[in-house]
Design a protein around this motif. Sequence first.
Motif: not given
Length: 136
Positions: A21-25, A28-31
């Motif tokens: 979860w930490y790695w994905q957060s 994540e690219v800011e849309t």
Amino acid sequence: MKLSRVLMLLGLLLLGYGGVWYWQSLTEVETGNQQTAMGQAINQCDLIATKAAAELPEALPFQKLEKAARQSRVLDRCMQDRGYQENPVWVSEANKRVPDIAREQNISESEAFETLRREAMLQSEGKLPAYWRKRS
């Protein structure tokens, strides 16, 4: 002995899940969901309009029309309360398109205009000029 192994496995799974979860957060690219003030007002008013008509029945065709009419009326009032009004440029551009839409869909021009209006009320951008404009 078995309980400690189960707890250790559960702890490792929880730690692994937290790491993923930490790695994905982090990755994540800011849309670019930065909405304009008008877009935010439309979303807020649409939510209010949806809630205002939520309890209305939709069993018969005329009831569906009544519900849509209430939603658009509440949306219109809400936007007026926030300082927006119908854009006259949108009206003139829509009136140019209405006869073609009515002919294509085999409906009256009034119905074509109203359908186009209800769709445009919820959009801050589109093919036509914006439906809403700040009151002067």
